[in-house]
Enzyme design. Structure first.
Site, PDB file in Angstrom:
ATOM      1  CB  ALA A   1      -0.920   0.299   1.116  1.00 38.17           C
TER       2      ALA A   1
ATOM      3  N   GLY B   1      -3.327  -4.046   2.412  1.00 33.86           N
ATOM      4  CA  GLY B   1      -4.412  -2.873   1.789  1.00 33.86           C
ATOM      5  C   GLY B   1      -5.702  -2.751   2.715  1.00 33.86           C
ATOM      6  CB  SER B   2      -8.899  -1.435   1.843  1.00 29.35           C
ATOM      7  OG  SER B   2      -9.392  -1.787   0.607  1.00 29.35           O
ATOM      8  CB  THR B   3     -11.166  -4.712   5.307  1.00 28.79           C
ATOM      9  OG1 THR B   3     -10.252  -4.647   6.479  1.00 28.79           O
ATOM     10  CG2 THR B   3     -11.927  -5.987   5.490  1.00 28.79           C
TER      11      THR B   3
ATOM     12  CD  GLU C   1      -0.050  -8.438   7.915  1.00 29.16           C
ATOM     13  OE1 GLU C   1      -0.941  -7.726   8.958  1.00 29.16           O
ATOM     14  OE2 GLU C   1       0.808  -9.152   8.402  1.00 29.16           O
TER      15      GLU C   1
ATOM     16  CB  CYS D   1      -2.585  -0.721   9.066  1.00 26.53           C
ATOM     17  SG  CYS D   1      -1.033  -1.420   9.475  1.00 26.53           S
TER      18      CYS D   1
ATOM     19  N   GLY E   1       4.045   1.716  16.098  1.00 22.40           N
ATOM     20  CA  GLY E   1       5.352   1.428  16.381  1.00 22.40           C
ATOM     21  C   GLY E   1       5.998   0.260  16.773  1.00 22.40           C
TER      22      GLY E   1
END
Length: 500
Positions: free
Chosen positions: A154, A235-237, A257, A291, A450
């Protein structure tokens, strides 16, 4: 590698792209010494994709024959090459994605770190020797590379996520085929050029780490291609669900992810000196485009007003500006579409009963700048609270009891990252236990964002269930065979079966 795509005007027309961008872009690209060709400013097509896949599959045959520790040595050299160009690559990430310079450098550092991690791992991967119930037999697990790993990344982490995948996949013996985001194509080309030079300097085919540039048609081709032995998608769901269905239809393997609707929970005994900077960084870092960004902040009712007041004061001190400026803490959103999503979400929050404590507006300056925003007064189950908006909006919610707030953390569809702030030892372990957070990342007294590269990164539920980077995530890039070797002169059967 396919043809270089037209660079998109993504991040932010930062300080008017013609002004700030032109001011430094030419010198930056020359400093990178990548000799990017601009003769064909167009995306790759499916014919280019087909050619690239064939070359990557051929390159894999060479790479798979190299012993894992030797592959680790190549990955070490890739890490060193990235180190040498860390600042200019970080500048390029900042220019094209829009995150502040220090975050751009930090992202390249993640790739360097995971290369170091992978070098050590290259001498450790392997399966156990298991006790066989049959005399004169040995039972072992053999791990082999899957083959070709497709990596779709992404815009928000155009270097690090590919690094997590490629460094681990490479030491496992796989070739990689990368499709970066169309809006960060220069970053993708720059990184691939660096890797290709290392491979070619070692007399190895650069196609071991190939790049395809293009749009959704290329991503769809990767998802449906049976030659893609593993497809890692970030990326997006919404898009991830489509990818998962296409890969599963061919009985392929995917690593997903996807989105995160992450929460920080602050109890009455929390150290507010930790809470305020943690919530600020988690909600505002990368302009809310991680994310792992904190989107929900649950505050115990006894400290709610105090924390909101302190947080609003901290928000007012956030330095907004050109992401290349060392004094800037907060840059633009990536695209104009993101600005629209931000405004729509703020309006929905108001309609559903929320009050904007600070922010909520577009900043009157060139580029895709919006104000970091805090919204209070919404119920925990408001539709907008359960919607992941990739923008710097933080919903602050009150709670009374531990049990209810743990349930509220878990009630959203995503399950990526979560944090609590407390000094209660029992509560900490309840949070980590089976009735606590249902996320893949569960933190105590630190923010939701983080993550370190040594731990497996990923989440549950609509986040996709994938794991990248550290721990035993290397297993996803390999196939396992249970092997039985009979070194006796007899043929005993398992479970004591007699067949005569």
């Amino acid at each position: 590698m396919v043809k270089l795509p037209i660079p998109h005007q993504g991040p932010g027309d930062v300080e008017s792209r013609a002004a700030a961008g032109a001011r430094r872009c030419q010198g930056l690209l020359l400093a990178i010494c990548l000799r990017l060709s601009w003769e064909e400013k167009q995306s790759g097509n499916l014919e280019d994709y087909e050619e690239t896949v064939k070359k990557a599959k051929e390159a894999w045959k060479v790479w798979a024959d190299i012993p894992a520790p030797k592959r680790g040595e190549i990955v070490r050299q890739i890490g060193d090459a990235l180190r040498q160009k860390i600042k200019v690559l970080g500048s390029l990430v900042s220019l094209e994605m829009g995150k502040i310079f220090v975050e751009g450098v930090g992202e390249v550092q993640e790739y360097v770190d995971v290369c170091d991690y992978a070098v050590g791992l290259s001498r450790m991967i392997g399966g156990p020797i298991l006790p066989s119930e049959r005399p004169g037999h040995a039972l072992i697990e053999q791990w082999n590379p899957v083959g070709l790993v497709g990596v779709i990344t992404a815009f928000n982490f155009p270097v690090a996520v590919y690094g997590w995948n490629s460094a681990i996949a490479m030491i496992c013996g796989n070739a990689c085929l990368w499709k970066g985001a169309p809006t960060t194509s220069l970053v993708s080309v720059a990184v691939t050029k660096i890797i290709a030079k290392v491979l070619e300097d070692n007399k190895l085919p650069g196609a071991i780490c190939s790049l395809v540039c293009g749009g959704a048609d290329i991503g769809t081709a990767m998802a449906r291609d049976e030659r893609m032995d593993l497809l890692s998608f970030t990326g997006s769901t919404k898009v991830g669900k489509q990818v998962a269905l296409m890969v599963q239809e061919r009985f392929g393997r995917s690593l997903l992810e996807l989105g995160g609707n992450n929460a920080i929970i602050v109890f009455e005994d929390a150290d507010l000196n930790l809470v305020i900077p943690s919530a600020l960084f988690a909600a505002v870092g990368t302009a809310g485009q991680r994310c792992t960004t904190a989107r929900r902040l649950f505050l115990h009712e006894s400290i709610h007003d105090e924390v909101v007041a302190k947080l609003a004061k901290a928000y007012a001190q956030v330095r907004i500006g050109d992401p290349w400026d060392s004094d800037t803490l907060y840059g633009p959103l990536h695209t104009k579409e993101a600005v629209k999503m931000f405004l729509d979400a703020v309006e929905q929050a108001k309609q559903q009963g929320g009050s904007v404590v600070c922010g909520g507006k577009v900043i009157n300056r060139p580029g895709n700048y919006v104000e970091p925003t805090i919204v209070t007064g919404l119920p925990h189950n408001a539709p907008i609270v359960h919607t992941e908006t990739f923008a710097p909006i933080l919903y602050v919610l009150k709670f009374k009891e531990e049990e209810e707030v743990f349930a509220w953390n878990n009630e959203v569809k995503q399950g990526l990252s979560s944090s609590i702030f407390t000094k209660d030892l029992g509560r900490i372990f309840r949070w980590l236990g089976p009735k606590g957070s249902d996320c893949g990342i569960v933190n105590v007294n630190i923010p939701t964002s983080g993550a370190e590269i040594g731990g497996a990164f990923g989440g549950e539920k609509h986040t996709g269930g994938g794991r990248e980077s550290g721990s035993d995530s290397w297993k996803l890039y390999m196939r396992r065979s249970t092997c039985t070797i009979n070194y006796s002169k007899d043929l005993p059967l398992a479970q004591g079966i007699k067949f005569q």
